[in-house]
Design a protein around this motif. Structure first.
Motif, PDB file in Angstrom:
ATOM      1  N   GLU A 159      61.484-151.494  35.090  1.00 35.31           N
ATOM      2  CA  GLU A 159      60.211-151.319  35.782  1.00 35.31           C
ATOM      3  C   GLU A 159      59.991-152.370  36.868  1.00 35.31           C
ATOM      4  O   GLU A 159      59.500-152.063  37.960  1.00 35.31           O
ATOM      5  N   ALA A 160      60.356-153.609  36.581  1.00 30.69           N
ATOM      6  CA  ALA A 160      60.153-154.683  37.558  1.00 30.69           C
ATOM      7  C   ALA A 160      60.978-154.447  38.817  1.00 30.69           C
ATOM      8  O   ALA A 160      60.501-154.667  39.943  1.00 30.69           O
ATOM      9  N   HIS A 161      62.216-154.015  38.634  1.00 29.28           N
ATOM     10  CA  HIS A 161      63.088-153.749  39.783  1.00 29.28           C
ATOM     11  C   HIS A 161      62.545-152.572  40.597  1.00 29.28           C
ATOM     12  O   HIS A 161      62.497-152.626  41.836  1.00 29.28           O
ATOM     13  N   TYR A 179      58.053-142.153  50.700  1.00 28.64           N
ATOM     14  CA  TYR A 179      58.937-141.030  50.363  1.00 28.64           C
ATOM     15  C   TYR A 179      58.592-140.451  48.996  1.00 28.64           C
ATOM     16  O   TYR A 179      58.493-139.230  48.826  1.00 28.64           O
ATOM     17  N   VAL A 180      58.405-141.313  48.011  1.00 21.31           N
ATOM     18  CA  VAL A 180      58.073-140.855  46.661  1.00 21.31           C
ATOM     19  C   VAL A 180      56.722-140.139  46.656  1.00 21.31           C
ATOM     20  O   VAL A 180      56.567-139.060  46.064  1.00 21.31           O
ATOM     21  N   MET A 181      55.733-140.729  47.333  1.00 23.35           N
ATOM     22  CA  MET A 181      54.396-140.138  47.338  1.00 23.35           C
ATOM     23  C   MET A 181      54.380-138.793  48.050  1.00 23.35           C
ATOM     24  O   MET A 181      53.704-137.852  47.615  1.00 23.35           O
ATOM     25  N   ARG A 182      55.119-138.674  49.138  1.00 24.58           N
ATOM     26  CA  ARG A 182      55.161-137.392  49.846  1.00 24.58           C
ATOM     27  C   ARG A 182      55.847-136.323  49.004  1.00 24.58           C
ATOM     28  O   ARG A 182      55.423-135.165  48.998  1.00 24.58           O
ATOM     29  N   ALA A 190      53.155-127.305  45.406  1.00 22.77           N
ATOM     30  CA  ALA A 190      53.952-126.136  45.014  1.00 22.77           C
ATOM     31  C   ALA A 190      53.682-125.721  43.570  1.00 22.77           C
ATOM     32  O   ALA A 190      54.293-124.767  43.077  1.00 22.77           O
ATOM     33  N   GLY A 191      52.787-126.428  42.893  1.00 27.81           N
ATOM     34  CA  GLY A 191      52.476-126.103  41.505  1.00 27.81           C
ATOM     35  C   GLY A 191      53.535-126.568  40.531  1.00 27.81           C
ATOM     36  O   GLY A 191      53.629-126.035  39.419  1.00 27.81           O
ATOM     37  N   ILE A 192      54.333-127.554  40.923  1.00 26.42           N
ATOM     38  CA  ILE A 192      55.417-128.060  40.077  1.00 26.42           C
ATOM     39  C   ILE A 192      54.977-129.375  39.453  1.00 26.42           C
ATOM     40  O   ILE A 192      54.569-130.308  40.160  1.00 26.42           O
ATOM     41  N   ARG A 193      55.072-129.455  38.134  1.00 27.09           N
ATOM     42  CA  ARG A 193      54.761-130.702  37.440  1.00 27.09           C
ATOM     43  C   ARG A 193      56.069-131.352  37.009  1.00 27.09           C
ATOM     44  O   ARG A 193      56.805-130.807  36.207  1.00 27.09           O
ATOM     45  N   ASP A 194      56.345-132.500  37.583  1.00 27.14           N
ATOM     46  CA  ASP A 194      57.541-133.262  37.231  1.00 27.14           C
ATOM     47  C   ASP A 194      57.064-134.571  36.609  1.00 27.14           C
ATOM     48  O   ASP A 194      56.587-135.469  37.306  1.00 27.14           O
ATOM     49  N   ARG A 195      57.196-134.673  35.305  1.00 32.76           N
ATOM     50  CA  ARG A 195      56.654-135.836  34.599  1.00 32.76           C
ATOM     51  C   ARG A 195      57.315-137.137  35.052  1.00 32.76           C
ATOM     52  O   ARG A 195      56.652-138.176  35.139  1.00 32.76           O
ATOM     53  N   VAL A 200      56.405-142.400  38.032  1.00 38.27           N
ATOM     54  CA  VAL A 200      56.620-143.364  39.109  1.00 38.27           C
ATOM     55  C   VAL A 200      55.341-143.522  39.930  1.00 38.27           C
ATOM     56  O   VAL A 200      54.943-144.646  40.286  1.00 38.27           O
ATOM     57  N   VAL A 201      54.668-142.417  40.225  1.00 41.57           N
ATOM     58  CA  VAL A 201      53.411-142.469  40.971  1.00 41.57           C
ATOM     59  C   VAL A 201      52.368-143.269  40.196  1.00 41.57           C
ATOM     60  O   VAL A 201      51.666-144.125  40.762  1.00 41.57           O
ATOM     61  N   ALA A 202      52.262-143.003  38.898  1.00 37.92           N
ATOM     62  CA  ALA A 202      51.288-143.722  38.074  1.00 37.92           C
ATOM     63  C   ALA A 202      51.601-145.212  38.025  1.00 37.92           C
ATOM     64  O   ALA A 202      50.689-146.058  38.065  1.00 37.92           O
ATOM     65  N   LEU A 203      52.884-145.561  37.951  1.00 41.62           N
ATOM     66  CA  LEU A 203      53.285-146.964  37.943  1.00 41.62           C
ATOM     67  C   LEU A 203      52.855-147.648  39.240  1.00 41.62           C
ATOM     68  O   LEU A 203      52.298-148.763  39.220  1.00 41.62           O
ATOM     69  N   ALA A 204      53.111-146.986  40.362  1.00 38.84           N
ATOM     70  CA  ALA A 204      52.727-147.555  41.656  1.00 38.84           C
ATOM     71  C   ALA A 204      51.215-147.746  41.739  1.00 38.84           C
ATOM     72  O   ALA A 204      50.720-148.789  42.196  1.00 38.84           O
ATOM     73  N   LYS A 205      50.433-146.782  41.276  1.00 36.89           N
ATOM     74  CA  LYS A 205      48.982-146.884  41.354  1.00 36.89           C
ATOM     75  C   LYS A 205      48.434-147.966  40.435  1.00 36.89           C
ATOM     76  O   LYS A 205      47.491-148.676  40.802  1.00 36.89           O
TER      77      LYS A 205
END
Length: 209
Positions: A159-161, A179-182, A190-195, A200-205
């Motif tokens: 996670e730190a890296h 790039y990750v956020m876009r 597109a209605g796609i849920r990728d956990r 990664v998004v939740a970690l960044a936030k």
């Protein structure tokens, strides 16, 4: 999904081809093995929101036996050779929801050559024809996969890296974080849920990024 661009060889002479991998020979092999009919291309990363190639149709699609993974070093577009960023790759295992882009056969070779300049100047990926399941049936689509033996495969990142990369790594097309956020936004649209992507998004936030 893209790491490099068409003019990379001229602009980045310090980044040679990977030994034993000739992108032109790989392109000719893919052209020779192209299924009959229109060209289909599977998008799972930046092709979701920046396809660039001309296409006549977009369909939701799922590939079995491969998964989307933020585990590929990006040494040009989202990082540098000395401070690489990350992009998504299509790795073996599980399944992956994305899209397929349809390119009419008369334009297929032209558009594929353009796509090759974007995705394969260093021959990082392993292009493969994969069975993609769509609402209208199965199509054989070109997908840019990454073997675990590739020097561009990151392996497991703690996670730190990962946070350090999200905070600091930037290439000529912008940051790894952007790039990750876009990609995450395009998946939600597109209605796609990728956990895995959402983690990664939740970690960044959580860390104020």
């Amino acid at each position: 999904m893209s790491e490099c661009d068409a003019s990379m060889a001229g602009e980045h002479p310090g980044l040679p081809q990977f030994p034993g991998r000739d992108p032109q020979a790989m392109l000719e092999a893919i052209l020779a093995s192209m299924p009959a009919g229109d060209l289909w291309v599977f998008g799972y990363g930046s092709l979701l929101w920046n396809p660039e190639i001309a296409h006549s149709e977009v369909l939701p699609a799922r590939v079995w036996g491969h998964k989307r993974c933020l585990c590929m070093w990006s040494r040009i577009n989202r990082g540098t050779e000395h401070e690489p960023g990350l992009v998504f790759a299509l790795m073996g295992g599980g399944s992956c929801q994305g899209i397929v882009l349809r390119v009419p056969r008369p334009q297929a070779e032209h558009e594929l050559r353009l796509l090759w300049k974007r995705e394969m100047p260093r021959a990082v990926y392993e292009p493969r024809w994969l069975r993609c399941h769509t609402p209208h049936g199965v199509v054989q689509a070109l997908a840019f996969t990454l073997p675990r033996t590739s020097p561009s495969y990151t392996g497991s990142l703690d996670e730190a890296h990962l946070l350090h990369i999200l905070r600091h790594r930037r290439g000529r097309f912008g940051t790894t974080l952007e790039y990750v956020m876009r990609t995450a936004h395009a998946l939600r649209q597109a209605g796609i849920r990728d956990r895995a992507v959402e983690r990664v998004v939740a970690l960044a936030k959580r860390h104020g990024l």
